[in-house]
Write an enzyme that holds these catalytic residues in place. Structure first.
Site, short mmCIF file in Angstrom:
data_model
loop_
_atom_site.label_atom_id
_atom_site.label_comp_id
_atom_site.label_asym_id
_atom_site.label_seq_id
_atom_site.Cartn_x
_atom_site.Cartn_y
_atom_site.Cartn_z
NE ARG A 50 -3.04 0.29 3.25
CZ ARG A 50 -2.47 0.52 4.44
NH1 ARG A 50 -1.84 1.65 4.67
NH2 ARG A 50 -2.54 -0.38 5.40
CE1 TYR A 102 -15.54 11.15 -17.38
CE2 TYR A 102 -15.21 11.40 -15.02
CZ TYR A 102 -15.55 10.62 -16.11
OH TYR A 102 -15.90 9.31 -15.93
CG ASP A 174 -8.75 15.41 -16.62
OD1 ASP A 174 -8.02 14.69 -17.32
OD2 ASP A 174 -9.83 15.03 -16.13
CE LYS A 199 -11.84 7.02 -19.34
NZ LYS A 199 -12.15 8.34 -18.86
C1 LIG Z 1 -12.59 8.94 -17.70
C2 LIG Z 1 -12.15 10.27 -17.26
C3 LIG Z 1 -11.97 10.55 -15.91
C4 LIG Z 1 -12.25 9.53 -14.84
O1 LIG Z 1 -11.38 8.44 -14.90
P1 LIG Z 1 -11.78 6.94 -14.42
O2 LIG Z 1 -10.53 6.18 -14.70
O3 LIG Z 1 -12.98 6.51 -15.22
O4 LIG Z 1 -12.10 7.04 -12.96
C5 LIG Z 1 -11.53 11.83 -15.57
N1 LIG Z 1 -11.30 12.77 -16.50
C6 LIG Z 1 -11.47 12.53 -17.82
C7 LIG Z 1 -11.20 13.61 -18.81
C8 LIG Z 1 -11.91 11.28 -18.24
O5 LIG Z 1 -12.11 11.04 -19.55
#
Ligand SMILES: *Cc1c(COP(=O)(O)O)cnc(C)c1O
Length: 377
Positions: A50, A102, A174, A199
């Site tokens: 952890r 998001y 982000d 992603k």
């Molecule tokens: C998918 C996404 C998130 C969240 O990520 P998860 O891995 O689904 O928790 C945050 N910001 C953007 C731009 C995303 O496309």
């Protein structure tokens, strides 16, 4: 050779050092949750999974190098990493968000943090003067997402950073949709970069993970390390291994996906069944000029408004065969999605909006697939 002197395509392949003593070219997966102490009882390099794990550390160091940050912290999802950032705040602090962001980030602030006294407001980030006015004395985080989700809005990161820093707020970017292949926000002054590694980093729709990269700011780094250690929303060694493997092909995938998306956006913008195309390469995009300066390509996400409403949009999404009707983005396979119905109670997308995540298939086949689906309405 010094990593920083190499091209990004080289760095994605060579950014992770092997940590194993066998000289294996690729790192093994270290599943052990616990590690022996030194003979005098002191702690060795690793102590307990952890706290830290060789696969996690390897992934974190790779991403920190690719984004040009000082330290990275991996979490068990993209939203676990946004949550970790909000957990560094205290009651009375304020977060400024773009109108288009998001949806999970808004849901998190509303449902998980408002009751702890952290507030947020939203405004149009396409206009720096509006952002300047919206920053309050207690604004700690100015949150950016460029390109944004799902409207592909573009924010001038350098401009927003100078405005936010002058008012004492830090800027989070982000960078999920752009990836460090197309845009490195720290170069524009951003303090923190985050990714849903689910992603593009994973790239194959088979790993759920997130990561936060910090430049400077030792206080935030200390807090994030503690949140990781005692909060425990950490990815498994296998997830970290998959994401590290994904990084090696990131440059190839992102370039091909973006090239495909540019051709598809062009096709869609002249189609009679499509009312509007949101894609930053198009001269009709209000901040095309900023995207052209800030990014090396325009990314693989496209949103469109279909002529008609919910019925027509659903019909198109359910009629494609190569584009799977499914949520998520950034993977090798193309996806199409009716966005409003996935956004839940906080939905802001119109009923006729479809979001496309363009994969690495041949652009001609993808266009033919969209054409036959659009012909059905
Ligand atoms: C998918 C996404 C998130 C969240 O990520 P998860 O891995 O689904 O928790 C945050 N910001 C953007 C731009 C995303 O496309």
């Amino acid at each position: 050779m010094e990593q920083k002197n190499l091209h990004i395509a080289t760095r994605t392949v060579h950014s992770s050092e092997n940590f194993d003593s066998t000289s294996a070219v690729n790192p093994p997966i270290q599943l052990s949750t616990t590690f022996r102490r030194n003979v005098d009882g002191s702690f060795a390099e690793y102590l307990y999974s952890r706290y830290d794990n060789p696969n996690r550390r390897s992934f974190e160091e790779s991403v920190a190098r690719l984004e040009g940050g000082d330290e990275a912290f991996a979490f068990s999802s993209g939203l676990a990493s946004t949550q970790a950032l909000f957990q560094t705040l205290k009651s009375g602090d304020h977060v400024l968000l773009p109108n288009d962001v998001y949806h999970g980030v808004v849901a998190q602030l509303m449902e998980l943090f408002e009751s702890f006294g952290v507030t947020y407001t939203r405004c149009d980030f396409g206009e720096p003067a509006i952002v300047e006015q919206a920053i309050k004395p207690n604004t700690r985080i100015v949150w950016t997402e460029s390109p944004s989700n799902p409207l592909l809005d573009i924010t001038d990161l350098e401009e927003i950073c100078s405005i936010a820093h002058a008012k004492g707020a830090m800027v989070v970017s982000d960078n999920t949709c752009a990836t460090p292949i197309l845009q490195r926000p720290i170069e524009f002054g951003c303090d923190v970069v985050l990714h849903s590694a689910t992603k593009f980093f994973g790239g194959h729709s088979d790993v759920l993970m997130g990561v936060v990269v910090v430049k400077g700011n030792e206080e935030i780094r200390r807090k994030l390390k503690r949140i990781q250690m005692i909060g425990g929303a950490n990815p498994s060694p296998f997830d970290c291994w998959l994401a590290s493997r994904g990084l090696k092909t990131l440059a190839l995938r992102v370039r091909e996906q973006s090239k495909n998306a540019e051709v598809i956006a062009q096709f869609l913008s002249s189609h009679s069944k499509v009312d509007c195309v949101y894609y930053p390469s198009l001269p009709s995009h209000r901040n095309h000029h900023i995207a052209a300066r800030q990014m090396s390509q325009f990314g693989s996400m496209i949103s469109i408004l279909i002529k008609g409403g919910l019925v027509e949009a659903m019909k198109v999404a359910n009629s494609t065969t190569l584009f799977a009707h499914a949520t998520s983005l950034g993977s090798v396979e193309s996806l199409i999605e009716h966005r409003r119905s996935v956004e839940g109670g906080h939905a802001t997308s119109p009923d006729n909006l479809l979001r496309l995540s363009v994969g690495i298939e041949h652009a001609d086949d993808l266009i033919a697939d969209l054409e036959q689906a659009l012909d059905r309405i």
